[in-house]
Write a protein that holds these residues in place. Structure first.
Motif, PDB file in Angstrom:
ATOM      1  N   MET A 126     -17.676  21.423  -2.462  1.00  0.00           N
ATOM      2  CA  MET A 126     -18.511  21.646  -1.479  1.00  0.00           C
ATOM      3  C   MET A 126     -18.123  21.010  -0.178  1.00  0.00           C
ATOM      4  SD  MET A 126     -22.323  21.115  -3.610  1.00  0.00           S
ATOM      5  CE  MET A 126     -23.203  21.278  -1.994  1.00  0.00           C
ATOM      6  N   LEU A 127     -17.556  19.990  -0.355  1.00  0.00           N
ATOM      7  CA  LEU A 127     -16.797  19.191   0.852  1.00  0.00           C
ATOM      8  C   LEU A 127     -15.799  20.021   1.479  1.00  0.00           C
ATOM      9  CD1 LEU A 127     -16.989  15.423  -0.262  1.00  0.00           C
ATOM     10  CD2 LEU A 127     -18.199  16.333   1.328  1.00  0.00           C
ATOM     11  N   LEU A 128     -14.937  20.615   0.510  1.00  0.00           N
ATOM     12  CA  LEU A 128     -13.792  21.345   1.061  1.00  0.00           C
ATOM     13  C   LEU A 128     -14.220  22.613   1.729  1.00  0.00           C
ATOM     14  CD1 LEU A 128     -11.232  21.012  -1.667  1.00  0.00           C
ATOM     15  CD2 LEU A 128     -11.054  19.979   0.559  1.00  0.00           C
ATOM     16  N   THR A 129     -15.203  23.289   1.013  1.00  0.00           N
ATOM     17  CA  THR A 129     -15.869  24.409   1.691  1.00  0.00           C
ATOM     18  C   THR A 129     -16.587  24.355   2.970  1.00  0.00           C
ATOM     19  OG1 THR A 129     -16.394  25.532  -0.533  1.00  0.00           O
ATOM     20  CG2 THR A 129     -17.594  26.336   1.318  1.00  0.00           C
ATOM     21  N   HIS A 130     -16.882  23.086   3.276  1.00  0.00           N
ATOM     22  CA  HIS A 130     -17.618  22.904   4.451  1.00  0.00           C
ATOM     23  C   HIS A 130     -16.701  22.164   5.503  1.00  0.00           C
ATOM     24  CE1 HIS A 130     -21.418  24.880   3.498  1.00  0.00           C
ATOM     25  NE2 HIS A 130     -21.054  23.993   2.128  1.00  0.00           N
ATOM     26  N   ASP A 131     -15.292  21.926   4.980  1.00  0.00           N
ATOM     27  CA  ASP A 131     -14.313  21.474   5.741  1.00  0.00           C
ATOM     28  C   ASP A 131     -14.141  20.027   6.264  1.00  0.00           C
ATOM     29  OD1 ASP A 131     -11.797  21.824   7.042  1.00  0.00           O
ATOM     30  OD2 ASP A 131     -12.673  21.901   9.058  1.00  0.00           O
ATOM     31  N   CYS A 132     -15.083  19.120   5.215  1.00  0.00           N
ATOM     32  CA  CYS A 132     -15.239  17.804   5.302  1.00  0.00           C
ATOM     33  C   CYS A 132     -14.029  17.166   4.790  1.00  0.00           C
ATOM     34  CB  CYS A 132     -16.411  17.349   4.643  1.00  0.00           C
ATOM     35  SG  CYS A 132     -16.622  15.537   4.752  1.00  0.00           S
ATOM     36  N   ARG A 133     -13.292  16.433   5.324  1.00  0.00           N
ATOM     37  CA  ARG A 133     -12.249  15.476   4.450  1.00  0.00           C
ATOM     38  C   ARG A 133     -12.653  13.959   4.434  1.00  0.00           C
ATOM     39  NH1 ARG A 133     -11.080  20.052   3.957  1.00  0.00           N
ATOM     40  NH2 ARG A 133      -9.316  21.431   4.766  1.00  0.00           N
ATOM     41  N   LEU A 134     -12.458  13.726   3.167  1.00  0.00           N
ATOM     42  CA  LEU A 134     -12.848  12.282   2.885  1.00  0.00           C
ATOM     43  C   LEU A 134     -12.082  11.415   3.540  1.00  0.00           C
ATOM     44  CD1 LEU A 134     -13.946  12.652  -0.980  1.00  0.00           C
ATOM     45  CD2 LEU A 134     -15.329  12.277   1.049  1.00  0.00           C
ATOM     46  N   ARG A 135     -10.811  11.424   3.578  1.00  0.00           N
ATOM     47  CA  ARG A 135      -9.988  10.464   4.349  1.00  0.00           C
ATOM     48  C   ARG A 135     -10.371  10.087   5.518  1.00  0.00           C
ATOM     49  NH1 ARG A 135      -3.868  10.727   3.000  1.00  0.00           N
ATOM     50  NH2 ARG A 135      -4.815  10.310   1.212  1.00  0.00           N
ATOM     51  N   ALA A 136     -10.696  11.319   6.430  1.00  0.00           N
ATOM     52  CA  ALA A 136     -11.176  10.989   7.818  1.00  0.00           C
ATOM     53  C   ALA A 136     -12.622  10.374   7.720  1.00  0.00           C
ATOM     54  CB  ALA A 136     -11.449  12.232   8.573  1.00  0.00           C
ATOM     55  N   ALA A 137     -13.537  11.113   6.825  1.00  0.00           N
ATOM     56  CA  ALA A 137     -14.865  10.342   6.998  1.00  0.00           C
ATOM     57  C   ALA A 137     -14.889   8.745   6.239  1.00  0.00           C
ATOM     58  CB  ALA A 137     -15.639  11.099   5.971  1.00  0.00           C
ATOM     59  N   ASN A 138     -13.777   8.537   5.693  1.00  0.00           N
ATOM     60  CA  ASN A 138     -13.963   7.282   5.144  1.00  0.00           C
ATOM     61  C   ASN A 138     -12.989   6.239   5.937  1.00  0.00           C
ATOM     62  OD1 ASN A 138     -15.389   7.534   2.930  1.00  0.00           O
ATOM     63  ND2 ASN A 138     -13.724   8.181   1.502  1.00  0.00           N
ATOM     64  N   ALA A 139     -12.376   6.744   6.886  1.00  0.00           N
ATOM     65  CA  ALA A 139     -11.151   5.864   8.054  1.00  0.00           C
ATOM     66  C   ALA A 139     -12.073   4.387   8.526  1.00  0.00           C
ATOM     67  CB  ALA A 139     -10.903   6.761   8.924  1.00  0.00           C
ATOM     68  N   PRO A 140     -13.354   4.696   8.737  1.00  0.00           N
ATOM     69  CA  PRO A 140     -13.634   3.435   9.318  1.00  0.00           C
ATOM     70  C   PRO A 140     -13.937   2.289   8.154  1.00  0.00           C
ATOM     71  CG  PRO A 140     -14.898   5.103  10.161  1.00  0.00           C
ATOM     72  CD  PRO A 140     -14.104   5.929   9.029  1.00  0.00           C
ATOM     73  N   ALA A 141     -14.416   2.795   6.936  1.00  0.00           N
ATOM     74  CA  ALA A 141     -14.582   1.718   5.923  1.00  0.00           C
ATOM     75  C   ALA A 141     -13.238   1.462   5.275  1.00  0.00           C
ATOM     76  CB  ALA A 141     -15.279   2.505   4.913  1.00  0.00           C
ATOM     77  N   THR A 142     -12.181   2.077   5.402  1.00  0.00           N
ATOM     78  CA  THR A 142     -10.732   1.783   4.826  1.00  0.00           C
ATOM     79  C   THR A 142     -10.442   0.756   6.025  1.00  0.00           C
ATOM     80  OG1 THR A 142     -10.388   4.098   3.931  1.00  0.00           O
ATOM     81  CG2 THR A 142      -8.546   2.864   4.413  1.00  0.00           C
ATOM     82  N   ALA A 143     -10.375   1.044   7.046  1.00  0.00           N
ATOM     83  CA  ALA A 143      -9.963  -0.039   8.260  1.00  0.00           C
ATOM     84  C   ALA A 143     -10.763  -1.444   8.089  1.00  0.00           C
ATOM     85  CB  ALA A 143     -10.247   0.516   9.728  1.00  0.00           C
ATOM     86  N   HIS A 144     -12.039  -1.312   7.792  1.00  0.00           N
ATOM     87  CA  HIS A 144     -12.677  -2.519   7.707  1.00  0.00           C
ATOM     88  C   HIS A 144     -12.328  -3.540   6.409  1.00  0.00           C
ATOM     89  CE1 HIS A 144     -16.294  -5.230   7.429  1.00  0.00           C
ATOM     90  NE2 HIS A 144     -16.328  -4.991   6.157  1.00  0.00           N
ATOM     91  N   TYR A 145     -12.096  -2.693   5.336  1.00  0.00           N
ATOM     92  CA  TYR A 145     -11.740  -3.210   4.088  1.00  0.00           C
ATOM     93  C   TYR A 145     -10.183  -3.684   3.961  1.00  0.00           C
ATOM     94  CZ  TYR A 145     -15.631  -0.654   1.547  1.00  0.00           C
ATOM     95  OH  TYR A 145     -16.729  -0.060   1.205  1.00  0.00           O
ATOM     96  N   ALA A 146      -9.261  -3.167   5.021  1.00  0.00           N
ATOM     97  CA  ALA A 146      -7.861  -3.671   5.230  1.00  0.00           C
ATOM     98  C   ALA A 146      -7.947  -4.644   6.152  1.00  0.00           C
ATOM     99  CB  ALA A 146      -7.175  -2.350   5.778  1.00  0.00           C
ATOM    100  N   ALA A 147      -8.717  -4.697   7.065  1.00  0.00           N
ATOM    101  CA  ALA A 147      -8.773  -5.924   8.053  1.00  0.00           C
ATOM    102  C   ALA A 147      -9.225  -7.020   7.063  1.00  0.00           C
ATOM    103  CB  ALA A 147      -9.495  -5.785   9.213  1.00  0.00           C
ATOM    104  N   ASN A 148     -10.517  -6.993   6.389  1.00  0.00           N
ATOM    105  CA  ASN A 148     -10.838  -8.008   5.812  1.00  0.00           C
ATOM    106  C   ASN A 148     -10.250  -8.643   4.787  1.00  0.00           C
ATOM    107  OD1 ASN A 148     -13.243  -8.113   7.323  1.00  0.00           O
ATOM    108  ND2 ASN A 148     -14.866  -7.486   5.661  1.00  0.00           N
ATOM    109  N   LEU A 149      -9.573  -7.711   3.803  1.00  0.00           N
ATOM    110  CA  LEU A 149      -8.280  -8.261   2.931  1.00  0.00           C
ATOM    111  C   LEU A 149      -7.289  -9.031   3.396  1.00  0.00           C
ATOM    112  CD1 LEU A 149      -7.971  -8.094  -0.263  1.00  0.00           C
ATOM    113  CD2 LEU A 149      -6.551  -5.905   0.344  1.00  0.00           C
ATOM    114  N   THR A 150      -6.615  -8.587   4.685  1.00  0.00           N
ATOM    115  CA  THR A 150      -5.725  -9.413   5.357  1.00  0.00           C
ATOM    116  C   THR A 150      -6.154 -10.714   5.749  1.00  0.00           C
ATOM    117  OG1 THR A 150      -4.850  -7.097   6.284  1.00  0.00           O
ATOM    118  CG2 THR A 150      -4.218  -9.501   7.507  1.00  0.00           C
ATOM    119  N   VAL A 151      -7.541 -10.839   6.263  1.00  0.00           N
ATOM    120  CA  VAL A 151      -8.180 -12.100   6.724  1.00  0.00           C
ATOM    121  C   VAL A 151      -8.205 -13.002   5.414  1.00  0.00           C
ATOM    122  CG1 VAL A 151     -10.185 -13.285   7.552  1.00  0.00           C
ATOM    123  CG2 VAL A 151      -9.213 -11.351   8.689  1.00  0.00           C
ATOM    124  N   LEU A 152      -8.817 -12.449   4.278  1.00  0.00           N
ATOM    125  CA  LEU A 152      -8.939 -13.253   3.140  1.00  0.00           C
ATOM    126  C   LEU A 152      -7.337 -13.682   2.565  1.00  0.00           C
ATOM    127  CD1 LEU A 152     -10.271 -14.000   0.425  1.00  0.00           C
ATOM    128  CD2 LEU A 152      -9.845 -11.854  -0.512  1.00  0.00           C
TER     129      LEU A 152
END
Length: 139
Positions: A17-43
């Motif tokens: 369904m996501l592909l049919t409606h042109d949603c890309r999870l990588r783009a949708a998850n980019a803010p969360a991925t950046a947050h996790y990466a920054a926090n992991l670096t701080v940790l």
């Protein structure tokens, strides 16, 4: 916890369904991925700062350095069980996860998991300082 252990068929239907409606999870998850990466670096940086190499060797403390995600596993010089977790939370304001339950055949008794998924940088800095005090007190 609604996506943990979701059946593969359900995942495939939603993925289609996501592909049919042109949603890309990588783009949708980019803010969360950046947050996790920054926090992991701080940790990881704060663990290094509070446990320099000589002290790590003396205490028997070490940790993994994951390339992604939002938690790290710390080896400590004491049994990291629920009682220790409760004491750390009560006395130092830091909560972590004992790793032994993740080892069905035994093991992990001196390992704990630190998650930084929902924390700010300031909370991580303060939390690692408090955790370091707890580890030194228990060593």
């Amino acid at each position: 916890m609604t996506t943990v252990n979701t059946p593969a068929l359900s995942q495939a239907v939603i993925g289609g369904m996501l592909l049919t409606h042109d949603c890309r999870l990588r783009a949708a998850n980019a803010p969360a991925t950046a947050h996790y990466a920054a926090n992991l670096t701080v940790l990881l940086g704060e663990l290094e700062r509070h446990f320099p190499a000589a002290e790590r060797a003396r205490l028997g403390v070490r940790w993994n350095e994951p390339e992604g995600g939002f938690f790290a596993v710390l080896d400590v010089p004491f049994t990291a069980d629920e009682a220790a977790m409760e004491r750390c939370a009560r006395e130092h304001g830091v909560l972590w996860t004992p790793m032994a339950p993740f080892y069905p055949a035994g093991g992990g008794e001196r390992r704990l998991r630190l998650s930084v998924s929902a924390l700010s940088e300031a909370q991580i800095v303060e939390g690692v300082a408090r955790l370091a005090d707890f580890v030194r007190a228990r060593a």
